[in-house]
Write a protein that holds these residues in place. Structure first.
Motif, PDB file in Angstrom:
ATOM      1  N   GLU A   9      -8.945  -8.431   7.063  1.00  0.00           N
ATOM      2  CA  GLU A   9      -9.800  -8.521   5.885  1.00  0.00           C
ATOM      3  C   GLU A   9      -9.173  -9.444   4.858  1.00  0.00           C
ATOM      4  N   PHE A  10     -10.004 -10.028   4.015  1.00  0.00           N
ATOM      5  CA  PHE A  10      -9.537 -10.679   2.802  1.00  0.00           C
ATOM      6  C   PHE A  10      -9.781  -9.694   1.679  1.00  0.00           C
ATOM      7  N   ILE A  11      -8.725  -9.374   0.955  1.00  0.00           N
ATOM      8  CA  ILE A  11      -8.832  -8.404  -0.132  1.00  0.00           C
ATOM      9  C   ILE A  11      -8.308  -9.020  -1.418  1.00  0.00           C
ATOM     10  N   ASP A  12      -8.712  -8.455  -2.537  1.00  0.00           N
ATOM     11  CA  ASP A  12      -8.156  -8.887  -3.814  1.00  0.00           C
ATOM     12  C   ASP A  12      -6.698  -8.471  -3.878  1.00  0.00           C
ATOM     13  N   SER A  13      -5.854  -9.371  -4.337  1.00  0.00           N
ATOM     14  CA  SER A  13      -4.440  -9.030  -4.534  1.00  0.00           C
ATOM     15  C   SER A  13      -4.359  -7.838  -5.477  1.00  0.00           C
ATOM     16  N   GLY A  14      -3.540  -6.872  -5.136  1.00  0.00           N
ATOM     17  CA  GLY A  14      -3.396  -5.674  -5.958  1.00  0.00           C
ATOM     18  C   GLY A  14      -4.304  -4.527  -5.560  1.00  0.00           C
ATOM     19  N   THR A  15      -5.121  -4.719  -4.533  1.00  0.00           N
ATOM     20  CA  THR A  15      -6.003  -3.655  -4.048  1.00  0.00           C
ATOM     21  C   THR A  15      -5.171  -2.582  -3.358  1.00  0.00           C
ATOM     22  N   THR A  16      -5.456  -1.335  -3.674  1.00  0.00           N
ATOM     23  CA  THR A  16      -4.736  -0.251  -3.012  1.00  0.00           C
ATOM     24  C   THR A  16      -5.240  -0.098  -1.577  1.00  0.00           C
ATOM     25  N   LEU A  17      -4.392   0.470  -0.752  1.00  0.00           N
ATOM     26  CA  LEU A  17      -4.777   0.744   0.625  1.00  0.00           C
ATOM     27  C   LEU A  17      -5.983   1.684   0.648  1.00  0.00           C
ATOM     28  N   LEU A  18      -6.022   2.647  -0.257  1.00  0.00           N
ATOM     29  CA  LEU A  18      -7.151   3.575  -0.327  1.00  0.00           C
ATOM     30  C   LEU A  18      -8.464   2.810  -0.480  1.00  0.00           C
ATOM     31  N   HIS A  19      -8.517   1.882  -1.427  1.00  0.00           N
ATOM     32  CA  HIS A  19      -9.753   1.130  -1.656  1.00  0.00           C
ATOM     33  C   HIS A  19     -10.047   0.168  -0.508  1.00  0.00           C
ATOM     34  N   ALA A  20      -9.027  -0.422   0.070  1.00  0.00           N
ATOM     35  CA  ALA A  20      -9.254  -1.306   1.215  1.00  0.00           C
ATOM     36  C   ALA A  20      -9.843  -0.517   2.380  1.00  0.00           C
ATOM     37  N   LEU A  21      -9.274   0.657   2.657  1.00  0.00           N
ATOM     38  CA  LEU A  21      -9.778   1.473   3.765  1.00  0.00           C
ATOM     39  C   LEU A  21     -11.210   1.932   3.513  1.00  0.00           C
ATOM     40  N   ARG A  22     -11.461   2.451   2.333  1.00  0.00           N
ATOM     41  CA  ARG A  22     -12.768   3.032   2.030  1.00  0.00           C
ATOM     42  C   ARG A  22     -13.832   1.960   1.783  1.00  0.00           C
ATOM     43  N   ASP A  23     -13.514   0.994   0.911  1.00  0.00           N
ATOM     44  CA  ASP A  23     -14.535   0.055   0.444  1.00  0.00           C
ATOM     45  C   ASP A  23     -14.716  -1.166   1.341  1.00  0.00           C
ATOM     46  N   LYS A  24     -13.644  -1.652   1.940  1.00  0.00           N
ATOM     47  CA  LYS A  24     -13.740  -2.862   2.767  1.00  0.00           C
ATOM     48  C   LYS A  24     -13.951  -2.527   4.243  1.00  0.00           C
ATOM     49  N   ILE A  25     -13.274  -1.492   4.723  1.00  0.00           N
ATOM     50  CA  ILE A  25     -13.286  -1.197   6.154  1.00  0.00           C
ATOM     51  C   ILE A  25     -14.267  -0.074   6.498  1.00  0.00           C
ATOM     52  N   GLY A  26     -14.506   0.819   5.556  1.00  0.00           N
ATOM     53  CA  GLY A  26     -15.476   1.888   5.789  1.00  0.00           C
ATOM     54  C   GLY A  26     -14.902   3.183   6.322  1.00  0.00           C
ATOM     55  N   ASP A  27     -13.582   3.321   6.316  1.00  0.00           N
ATOM     56  CA  ASP A  27     -12.959   4.589   6.722  1.00  0.00           C
ATOM     57  C   ASP A  27     -12.855   5.457   5.469  1.00  0.00           C
ATOM     58  N   THR A  28     -13.789   6.379   5.338  1.00  0.00           N
ATOM     59  CA  THR A  28     -13.829   7.219   4.134  1.00  0.00           C
ATOM     60  C   THR A  28     -13.086   8.536   4.303  1.00  0.00           C
ATOM     61  N   SER A  29     -12.296   8.648   5.371  1.00  0.00           N
ATOM     62  CA  SER A  29     -11.577   9.913   5.562  1.00  0.00           C
ATOM     63  C   SER A  29     -10.477  10.133   4.526  1.00  0.00           C
ATOM     64  N   PRO A  30      -9.704   9.124   4.093  1.00  0.00           N
ATOM     65  CA  PRO A  30      -8.771   9.385   2.985  1.00  0.00           C
ATOM     66  C   PRO A  30      -9.588   9.558   1.691  1.00  0.00           C
ATOM     67  N   LYS A  31      -9.263  10.549   0.931  1.00  0.00           N
ATOM     68  CA  LYS A  31     -10.011  10.839  -0.298  1.00  0.00           C
ATOM     69  C   LYS A  31      -9.240  10.374  -1.522  1.00  0.00           C
ATOM     70  N   GLY A  32      -9.954   9.839  -2.489  1.00  0.00           N
ATOM     71  CA  GLY A  32      -9.347   9.455  -3.764  1.00  0.00           C
ATOM     72  C   GLY A  32      -9.472  10.619  -4.726  1.00  0.00           C
ATOM     73  N   GLY A  33      -8.378  11.305  -4.970  1.00  0.00           N
ATOM     74  CA  GLY A  33      -8.408  12.446  -5.878  1.00  0.00           C
ATOM     75  C   GLY A  33      -7.913  12.054  -7.250  1.00  0.00           C
ATOM     76  N   CYS A  34      -6.610  12.039  -7.409  1.00  0.00           N
ATOM     77  CA  CYS A  34      -6.001  11.790  -8.716  1.00  0.00           C
ATOM     78  C   CYS A  34      -5.777  10.304  -8.986  1.00  0.00           C
ATOM     79  N   HIS A  35      -5.667   9.506  -7.942  1.00  0.00           N
ATOM     80  CA  HIS A  35      -5.340   8.081  -8.048  1.00  0.00           C
ATOM     81  C   HIS A  35      -4.023   7.848  -8.784  1.00  0.00           C
ATOM     82  N   GLN A  36      -3.153   8.850  -8.756  1.00  0.00           N
ATOM     83  CA  GLN A  36      -1.843   8.758  -9.408  1.00  0.00           C
ATOM     84  C   GLN A  36      -0.715   9.215  -8.497  1.00  0.00           C
ATOM     85  N   GLY A  37      -1.038   9.567  -7.267  1.00  0.00           N
ATOM     86  CA  GLY A  37      -0.016   9.979  -6.319  1.00  0.00           C
ATOM     87  C   GLY A  37       0.453  11.409  -6.441  1.00  0.00           C
TER      88      GLY A  37
END
Length: 160
Positions: free
Chosen positions: A17-45
């Motif tokens: 994929e081509f992604i924006d620099s600084g994109t988190t793996l969570l957003h790349a997986l969910r938004d670019k690739i379509g694997d929605t199994s990881p959930k974004g909860g706190c976004h702070q680790g």
């Protein structure tokens, strides 16, 4: 924002994929690739819902930059079942009613997977420690702990 190329293996399939620099793996997986199994909860680790396995290590995908995963092997809960058959951890979570709302489940399962890969017959204390980076607001943790211990007992490696 500059686009950067990223290639990795996700659940056994090559992804590029081509992604924006600084994109988190969570957003790349969910938004670019379509694997929605990881959930974004706190976004702070701090909640663990976004946990995935990167090159055999448990990682918080909300804190991991996707571009740092170039060439990596990534596994999510979506890639655990094989041939339509649930992974023993997934089956144990279902059987033990260890999922209520299900939001924490992907992170819990991935943390448990890393534990069982390294320690096939963990003690209760080892399970508790392995899951300590994941927050569940529904189950009270006991069904989750029991599910992991059940999956460990069901592992053919552990039959003596």
């Amino acid at each position: 924002m500059a686009k950067v190329p990223v290639q990795f293996t996700l659940n056994g399939s090559e992804k590029a994929e081509f992604i924006d620099s600084g994109t988190t793996l969570l957003h790349a997986l969910r938004d670019k690739i379509g694997d929605t199994s990881p959930k974004g909860g706190c976004h702070q680790g701090t909640c663990g819902a976004c946990s995935v396995i990167v090159d055999g290590e448990l990682r918080l995908s909300c804190l991991t930059l996707a571009e740092t995963c170039n060439g990596a092997v990534i596994r999510t809960t979506a890639g655990l079942a094989e041939g339509g058959v649930l992974h023993p951890l997934q089956r144990a979570f279902l059987d033990a009613f260890a999922t209520q709302c299900g939001f924490c489940t992907p992170g819990m399962i991935m943390a448990a997977k890393v534990l069982l890969d390294r320690t096939p017959s963990p003690s209760r204390e080892e399970v508790v420690e392995a899951l300590s980076g994941n927050i569940c607001r529904c189950t009270g943790y006991e069904p989750i702990i029991q599910a992991v211990l059940t999956a460990a007992r069901a592992n053919p490696q552990n039959a003596a």
